[in-house]
Design a protein around this motif. Structure first.
Motif, mmCIF file in Angstrom:
data_model
loop_
_atom_site.group_PDB
_atom_site.id
_atom_site.type_symbol
_atom_site.label_atom_id
_atom_site.label_comp_id
_atom_site.label_asym_id
_atom_site.label_seq_id
_atom_site.Cartn_x
_atom_site.Cartn_y
_atom_site.Cartn_z
ATOM 1 N N ARG A 1 0.884 -1.227 0.028
ATOM 2 C CA ARG A 1 0.016 0.072 0.064
ATOM 3 C C ARG A 1 0.790 1.158 -0.031
ATOM 4 O O ARG A 1 0.658 2.173 -0.683
ATOM 5 C CB ARG A 1 -0.760 0.145 1.181
ATOM 6 C CG ARG A 1 -1.968 1.165 1.517
ATOM 7 C CD ARG A 1 -3.405 0.451 1.261
ATOM 8 N NE ARG A 1 -4.069 1.601 0.364
ATOM 9 C CZ ARG A 1 -5.298 1.920 0.678
ATOM 10 N NH1 ARG A 1 -6.015 1.395 1.868
ATOM 11 N NH2 ARG A 1 -5.928 2.718 -0.053
ATOM 12 N N GLY B 1 2.831 1.821 -3.094
ATOM 13 C CA GLY B 1 2.068 2.441 -4.195
ATOM 14 C C GLY B 1 1.771 3.865 -3.939
ATOM 15 O O GLY B 1 1.950 4.889 -5.001
ATOM 16 N N ILE B 2 1.490 4.461 -2.837
ATOM 17 C CA ILE B 2 1.356 5.766 -2.486
ATOM 18 C C ILE B 2 2.703 6.695 -2.507
ATOM 19 O O ILE B 2 2.685 7.629 -3.234
ATOM 20 C CB ILE B 2 0.995 5.833 -0.785
ATOM 21 C CG1 ILE B 2 -0.452 5.359 -0.939
ATOM 22 C CG2 ILE B 2 0.979 7.446 -0.477
ATOM 23 C CD1 ILE B 2 -0.990 5.192 0.514
ATOM 24 N N PHE C 1 3.197 7.129 -6.358
ATOM 25 C CA PHE C 1 2.218 8.255 -6.658
ATOM 26 C C PHE C 1 3.098 9.585 -6.362
ATOM 27 O O PHE C 1 3.071 10.422 -7.286
ATOM 28 C CB PHE C 1 0.856 8.210 -5.976
ATOM 29 C CG PHE C 1 -0.072 9.194 -6.302
ATOM 30 C CD1 PHE C 1 -0.450 9.586 -7.525
ATOM 31 C CD2 PHE C 1 -0.281 10.203 -5.001
ATOM 32 C CE1 PHE C 1 -1.405 10.696 -7.383
ATOM 33 C CE2 PHE C 1 -0.903 11.521 -5.417
ATOM 34 C CZ PHE C 1 -1.660 11.705 -6.557
ATOM 35 N N ALA D 1 -2.505 7.244 -11.518
ATOM 36 C CA ALA D 1 -1.755 6.502 -10.325
ATOM 37 C C ALA D 1 -2.692 6.589 -9.314
ATOM 38 O O ALA D 1 -2.829 5.940 -8.084
ATOM 39 C CB ALA D 1 -0.377 7.341 -9.945
ATOM 40 N N PHE D 2 -3.247 7.995 -9.117
ATOM 41 C CA PHE D 2 -4.193 8.265 -7.969
ATOM 42 C C PHE D 2 -5.369 7.148 -7.866
ATOM 43 O O PHE D 2 -5.691 6.558 -6.741
ATOM 44 C CB PHE D 2 -4.683 9.464 -7.999
ATOM 45 C CG PHE D 2 -5.593 9.943 -6.964
ATOM 46 C CD1 PHE D 2 -5.212 10.398 -5.540
ATOM 47 C CD2 PHE D 2 -7.066 10.122 -6.822
ATOM 48 C CE1 PHE D 2 -5.965 10.677 -4.482
ATOM 49 C CE2 PHE D 2 -7.863 10.435 -6.011
ATOM 50 C CZ PHE D 2 -7.432 10.782 -4.633
ATOM 51 N N TYR E 1 -3.837 3.491 -6.857
ATOM 52 C CA TYR E 1 -3.524 3.511 -5.342
ATOM 53 C C TYR E 1 -4.158 4.012 -4.266
ATOM 54 O O TYR E 1 -3.865 3.820 -3.115
ATOM 55 C CB TYR E 1 -2.053 3.825 -5.164
ATOM 56 C CG TYR E 1 -1.030 3.047 -6.217
ATOM 57 C CD1 TYR E 1 -1.003 1.591 -5.861
ATOM 58 C CD2 TYR E 1 -0.390 3.529 -7.281
ATOM 59 C CE1 TYR E 1 -0.188 0.925 -6.832
ATOM 60 C CE2 TYR E 1 0.276 2.665 -8.173
ATOM 61 C CZ TYR E 1 0.426 1.518 -7.762
ATOM 62 O OH TYR E 1 1.099 0.769 -8.626
ATOM 63 N N PHE E 2 -5.156 5.095 -4.620
ATOM 64 C CA PHE E 2 -5.783 5.702 -3.521
ATOM 65 C C PHE E 2 -7.229 5.182 -3.719
ATOM 66 O O PHE E 2 -8.148 5.316 -2.633
ATOM 67 C CB PHE E 2 -5.810 7.123 -3.733
ATOM 68 C CG PHE E 2 -4.701 7.696 -3.009
ATOM 69 C CD1 PHE E 2 -4.454 8.148 -1.860
ATOM 70 C CD2 PHE E 2 -3.443 7.690 -3.989
ATOM 71 C CE1 PHE E 2 -3.177 8.617 -1.245
ATOM 72 C CE2 PHE E 2 -2.367 8.200 -3.423
ATOM 73 C CZ PHE E 2 -2.114 8.698 -2.087
#
Lengths: 276, 441
Positions: free
Chosen positions: A184, A187-188, A191, B388-389, B392-393
């Motif tokens: 997790r 991934g953040i 980003f 990407a947002f 992953y979010f």
């Protein structure tokens, strides 16, 4: 520039913060080793209290020099530590079981901060190339990426520790969840790293009329991004998880540290200005 | 396809690492390359042959990027196809519906499909489809498109980069205060043209009317600004001020204030034959106020070499012209013809002729660019960040619910799907089942 005598208070507040973070790390380690929830909670509260003098110290510096703490090793290490601790505190407040990561996040942060305290703290004014809103975006997202990757790294290290000792040993957070948090936060971090590179490219175009110049730090930043991308693809394509994923994250984090802190010190680069 | 994509990421990463470790011809001076050739001839020849001394313009790198572009295009095509094919709405409509792998929860006999829909709505799930006793809920539906959007963004950036590499124009001029740049491509000091560009002529002239450089109290550079006048073929004159980070866009060309600037020293040499040779030496500003600006250069149309050490202020306390001082050494071959100090306006006998230090003026570096591909880059950037947002979010998740009646009670069968963070989603599913059992039992 404001009254420079204020900077002596900055140093005092910095050292108070370091002492509190050291205490917090000890409490986190105690909580992790002996499976004591109380230790983790106390560590969390002490690191929150360390954040207060740390914020005051950074605030004083910002006020005195008139720009954010992103110009010299002393400022960069301290502000990175600040963002890492803030992100950790906010996230572990929402996801309580992540407090276990505090043992590594707070320890790494105070080590970085202490290292910064032994470097030259002289104020460096902003050159004209750095007076751009894109600098703030570039730097802020890079710090957020570092903080996210540090949390992912902590989860990986805890995974490897726990796997070595056995599921029933040490802290209560399972290896299954540690693997998930590794993924997790990687991934953040990816980003945020993406935004860092894009903001840097837009700023470079505004400043020098080109988006990319293969400057050493730019190249290493791309290598870090590609490595993170490779790791995230491996998790999806080939279902990498557990031990393999944990070691891959350790590698990605190490390369990110190399990119941000080591390369600007050893190689002549446009980015060297911020880490003198 | 996965293997090729993985391989390409590895190859590009390795090439970037090679570019980071091996000295690149574009970054190093010709002297460095010569020294390298002399000291390590074998390593230089091998690396040069493999184009590893110019990795980022090597065939291997360009081909890898192009292959990545093709793989991404194919991948996008597959993803779009998959998005339409694999919709759970389709499976919901199937008459033959298996409950294999579903979890069940016993509910109150009065529980209706509408109650379940309300429950999931409160949890942030949207009802996507309803077929009798079957309902499909979804959350963060946009997340499903994250990968597609992200890779489309990368594709656009690669397209932009290829377009840029083919058609960009970039030129640098050292413009002395009071002088005019003709706009002709040949008058650029340094030029960098795309593969399909032959020259960089601009249809206007630029005159530098003023140049300012300011410093903080610590001696660090605070600001630069060039005041220029542009004149085009229609004889329209316009005055502009260019500062760093704020390029001037004029007639399709962007003009940037470079961070290269300094002083130009002008000399007039009158040879014994009576011939006069005027020469300007542009010296870069020194990084520290107490260090001289240095320059070694041939004097045109003569055999003399001028070695200059220039201080704008001989007290070494300022970058501004206060009490300028020039330490000049003139060589002809290995023979020193003159060594001494000259001040602006001074004149001396030299080799049967006369040498006059005419004046000192500021020079400013200006960069002229024509950067195509801007729209590809910016659209690509936006798509990459958005993609990407979403990935992953906002990880997409879907839950199929089937409400069956059995012995006066209701049994709800549930099955969840997600592509990312399965552990968290499984935990959430367990929580939902517990809450459903608590609320509707």
């Amino acid at each position: 520039m404001q009254d420079l005598s204020l900077l002596k208070y900055e140093t005092i507040f910095h050292w108070i913060a370091v002492l509190l973070y050291i205490s917090s790390s000890i409490l986190f380690m105690y909580g992790l080793t002996f499976k004591k929830e109380k230790g983790l909670n106390s560590g969390w509260i002490v690191s929150l209290s360390g954040l207060i003098p740390h914020s005051i110290a950074l605030g004083i510096r910002w006020f005195v020099q008139g720009h954010g703490p992103y110009m010299i090793k002393y400022e960069v290490l301290s502000s990175n530590a600040w963002i890492c601790i803030v992100m950790f505190l906010v996230i572990s407040r929402k996801i309580s079981r992540l407090k276990a990561a505090g043992g590594i996040v707070v320890a790494v942060s105070f080590i970085a901060m202490t290292a910064g305290l032994f470097t030259n703290p002289d104020i460096k004014m902003l050159p004209p190339s750095l007076r751009s809103i894109w600098l703030l975006i570039h730097v802020l997202f890079n710090k957020l990426a570092t903080a996210s990757l540090l949390i992912a790294f902590s989860a990986s290290v805890l995974y490897l520790l726990k796997e070595g000792k056995g599921e029933a040993q040490l802290f209560s957070l399972s290896t299954y969840m540690l693997d998930l948090y590794n993924y997790r936060f990687a991934g953040i971090g990816f980003f945020f790293w993406t935004i860092t590179i894009i903001a840097g490219a837009i700023w470079a175009n505004q400043s020098w009329g080109r988006y990319w110049g293969w400057d050493p730090v730019e190249t290493w930043s791309l290598v870090t991004w590609l490595l993170l991308g490779f790791y995230l693809h491996m998790r999806v394509f080939y279902r990498w998880s557990g031990r393999k994923a944990a070691w891959a994250m350790v590698l990605c984090f190490s390369v990110s540290v190399l990119t941000i802190f080591i390369i600007p010190m050893v190689v002549e680069s446009l980015h060297t200005q911020y880490f003198q | 396809m996965k293997k090729i994509a993985t391989l390409l990421i590895i190859v590009i990463t390795i090439l970037c690492l090679a570019g980071a470790f091996i000295p690149q011809a574009s970054d190093k001076s010709p002297q460095f390359i010569e020294r390298w050739k002399r000291t390590y001839p074998l390593s230089y020849s091998v690396l040069h042959f493999l184009q590893l001394d110019r990795v980022f313009s090597s065939y291997l790198f360009v081909v890898s990027i192009f292959l990545l572009f093709l793989v991404l295009s194919y991948f996008l095509y597959l993803q779009i196809k998959l998005l339409f094919k694999s919709s759970m709405k389709v499976s919901l409509k199937k008459t033959c519906f298996s409950l294999n792998g579903f979890k069940s929860v016993r509910l109150d006999g009065k529980t209706e499909v509408a109650h379940i829909a309300n429950f999931f709505r409160d949890k942030g799930y949207r009802t996507v489809a309803m077929e009798g006793n079957r309902i499909l809920f979804a959350r963060h539906g946009i997340g499903k498109f994250g990968t597609l959007i992200f890779h489309a963004g990368i594709l656009l950036v690669i397209l932009g980069a290829l377009y840029y590499a083919g058609f960009h124009k970039r030129g640098f001029v050292q413009l002395i205060k009071g002088d005019t740049f003709s706009g002709r491509g040949d008058d650029f000091l340094v030029k960098d043209l795309g593969l399909f560009r032959r020259n960089f002529d601009i249809d206007f002239q630029v005159r530098l009317v003023d140049f300012k450089h300011e410093y903080w109290g610590t001696g660090e550079l605070k600001n630069l600004s060039s005041t220029i006048i542009t004149a085009n073929q229609e004889d329209r004159f316009k005055k502009w001020v260019i500062v760093p980070n704020a390029p001037l866009n004029y007639r399709g060309i962007s003009i940037y204030q470079s961070f290269n600037y300094g002083y130009t020293l002008s000399f007039l040499l009158k040879k014994p034959s009576g011939e006069e040779v005027l020469c300007h030496f542009s010296l870069d500003i020194s990084p520290h106020v107490n260090k001289p600006m240095r320059g070694v250069s041939d004097y045109p149309l003569t055999a003399y070499i001028f070695d200059m050490e220039f201080y704008p202020d001989k007290d070494r306390s300022s970058f501004y012209l206060k009490k300028p001082m020039l330490k000049l050494s003139i060589m002809e071959g290995n023979e020193r013809k003159f060594e001494g100090v000259m001040e602006p306006g001074s004149e001396m006998e030299f080799e049967g002729g006369r040498l006059k230090f005419l004046e000192i003026r500021n020079w400013s570096g200006l960069i002229f660019t024509l950067s195509p591909g801007k729209y590809f880059f910016y659209t690509g950037f936006i798509l990459i960040i958005a993609g990407a947002f979403f990935i992953y979010f906002l990880p997409a998740s879907e839950i199929i619910c089937v409400l069956e009646a059995e012995d006066g009670r209701r049994i709800l069968y549930l099955k969840g799907f997600t592509k990312r963070y399965h552990a968290l989603f499984n935990e959430e599913m367990e929580g939902l089942i517990k809450e459903l059992a608590g609320r509707f039992s």
